[in-house]
Design an enzyme around this catalytic site. Structure first.
Site, PDB file in Angstrom:
ATOM      1  N   GLU A 173       0.851  -1.188   0.000  1.00  0.00           N
ATOM      2  CA  GLU A 173       0.000   0.000   0.000  1.00  0.00           C
ATOM      3  C   GLU A 173       0.886   1.236   0.000  1.00  0.00           C
ATOM      4  O   GLU A 173       1.874   1.312   0.753  1.00  0.00           O
ATOM      5  CB  GLU A 173      -0.892  -0.004   1.235  1.00  0.00           C
ATOM      6  CG  GLU A 173      -1.752   1.243   1.379  1.00  0.00           C
ATOM      7  CD  GLU A 173      -2.656   1.171   2.607  1.00  0.00           C
ATOM      8  OE1 GLU A 173      -3.073   0.056   2.982  1.00  0.00           O
ATOM      9  OE2 GLU A 173      -2.923   2.211   3.208  1.00  0.00           O
ATOM     10  N   GLU A 178      -2.715  11.500   3.055  1.00  0.00           N
ATOM     11  CA  GLU A 178      -3.793  11.344   4.019  1.00  0.00           C
ATOM     12  C   GLU A 178      -3.794  12.559   4.932  1.00  0.00           C
ATOM     13  O   GLU A 178      -2.740  13.123   5.236  1.00  0.00           O
ATOM     14  CB  GLU A 178      -3.586  10.111   4.893  1.00  0.00           C
ATOM     15  CG  GLU A 178      -3.649   8.800   4.168  1.00  0.00           C
ATOM     16  CD  GLU A 178      -3.488   7.647   5.140  1.00  0.00           C
ATOM     17  OE1 GLU A 178      -4.522   7.080   5.528  1.00  0.00           O
ATOM     18  OE2 GLU A 178      -2.351   7.332   5.510  1.00  0.00           O
TER      19      GLU A 178
END
Length: 427
Positions: A173, A178
């Protein structure tokens, strides 16, 4: 979904099974013709100008500029919807939907993902390019205005293309950006893989240089990704680089295709939960997502385009009239078999363009020669994993009619299936 510090492990609940496609550094899609408005960005930090220059020189190999009518859905040739509730492994509150209430184009060149309070619950959207756009390496970036508020969790991230067949975290990932609402002036960039995932990833963060909220304006979030190295950038400012040295004895799982994910979560173990200060609806506005060639330069190349059996792509009869069929023919070195692959997304021969007849999008639409006109019917993107030649407007791939690779067979667009008859070697 994504994971970073102070989070528990999470497994994405759904993924669309499809072919593994890898974007090459050779062709650019139709929507990528012109850059959009300036970011109003701060001057890059020392050492980042070269990275910006390299990206500017690199060929744009794929993009979604989110051009379309207000209220319309994002392009289904690029995006899937993941739907449902259940906490998504992090005790999140939202139910992801495919409703235009939660994801839609705004008519001004943006995708808007909207998190809403619906009675005692919340709805939002989560879009992926699984099986449709799965780049490997290059400058990958999105220009985004993030939402704000306690418990709001926007992200621009990626999962390994073999997921869910290869389970997380072994699939890998890459979290490009974010943000959690309680940190309005900070964004995070993170890697998760075997031995470094969940609450113990490899991660870092970037603080707004003026300490302003990232939700106040658009910002460009990017990675420069090459074999055994990933560098994170915000508005052109590189702030961290990770390599296999950072994983220690654990595997580096980032030399493979990955697919994009855009979503806005509500609540969860890491961001916490909405409170009395949180206002709804909250919107993440995405101006574009782009993939650039990892090698820089990206000039046009001229030569033969060959099918998987070695036969050549050919202009029938070497004719130059609009509508002349494109066919397979035994390679003979003549000009009807000399194709120029341009950085503008076109494939040209005899001064004209490889074109989908009538701008059609249906499987079986003929491919022809036509005056170059800049339309989506004349845009082609090569995928180095399957070697397919894909028309992004239709989402379909070039192949010989009847899937027969013989001299004189005409060509068409068809559903992309990764088969050998859709493999083309470019100059």
């Amino acid at each position: 979904m994504r994971r970073t510090r102070h989070r528990t492990t999470r497994t994405a609940l759904t993924a669309v099974a499809a072919l593994t496609l890898v974007l090459s550094a050779s062709l650019v899609t139709s929507a990528a013709a012109a850059p959009k408005a300036s970011d109003g960005r701060a001057a890059p930090a020392s050492g980042t100008a070269a990275a910006q220059d390299a990206a500017a020189l690199a060929a744009l190999t794929w993009s979604d500029e989110f051009n379309g009518a207000a209220g319309s859905a994002p392009n289904g040739a690029n995006w899937n919807f993941e739907t449902g509730a259940g906490g998504w492994g992090n005790n999140e509150l939202q139910n992801y939907t495919n409703s235009r209430n939660n994801s839609a184009l705004d008519g001004n060149g943006n995708l808007v993902i909207t998190a809403r309070q619906e009675g005692s619950g919340y709805t939002s959207a989560r879009l992926t390019t699984k099986g449709k756009v799965q780049p490997q390496y290059g400058r990958l970036e999105a220009r985004i205005k993030i939402p704000r508020g306690q418990g709001i969790w926007p992200a621009f991230w990626m999962l390994g293309g073999q997921f869910p067949g290869t389970p997380w975290p072994n699939s890998g990932e890459i979290d490009i950006m974010e943000n959690i609402g309680r940190e309005p002036n900070r964004v995070h960039g993170t890697l998760h893989g075997p031995g470094y995932s969940g609450a113990n990833p490899i991660t870092g963060s970037y603080q707004h240089p003026q300490n302003w909220s990232f939700a106040d304006d658009f910002h460009t979030f990017a990675i420069d990704w090459s074999p055994n190295s990933i560098t994170w950038l915000v508005d052109g400012n590189a702030y961290q680089t990770f390599t296999p040295a950072n994983t220690g004895s654990n595997p580096w799982v980032f030399n493979q295709p990955f697919f994009f994910i855009l979503n806005v979560a509500v609540g969860g173990n890491w961001p916490g939960y909405p409170d009395g200060t949180t206002q709804f609806p909250q919107q993440m506005v995405v101006d574009y997502v782009r993939v650039y060639d990892s090698t820089g330069g990206g000039g046009s190349r001229t030569g033969t385009v060959r099918a998987s059996n070695g036969i050549c792509l050919d202009v029938a009869g070497a004719a130059t009239a609009n509508g002349t069929p494109i066919q397979l023919a035994n390679c003979n070195g003549n000009t009807a078999q000399q194709w120029t692959v341009g950085t503008d997304g076109t494939v040209r021969a005899l001064g004209k363009c490889l074109d989908v007849s009538g701008g059609g999008t249906a499987a079986g639409t003929a491919v022809q020669l036509w005056d170059c006109n800049g339309t989506g019917a004349q845009q082609w993107a090569s995928t180095s994993g399957t070697l397919a030649l894909r028309n992004p407007q239709s989402g379909r791939c070039l192949q010989p009619v009847g899937r027969v690779q013989t001299d004189g067979t005409r060509t068409e667009i068809a559903n992309c299936d990764g088969s050998t008859v859709q493999r083309w070697t470019l100059p």
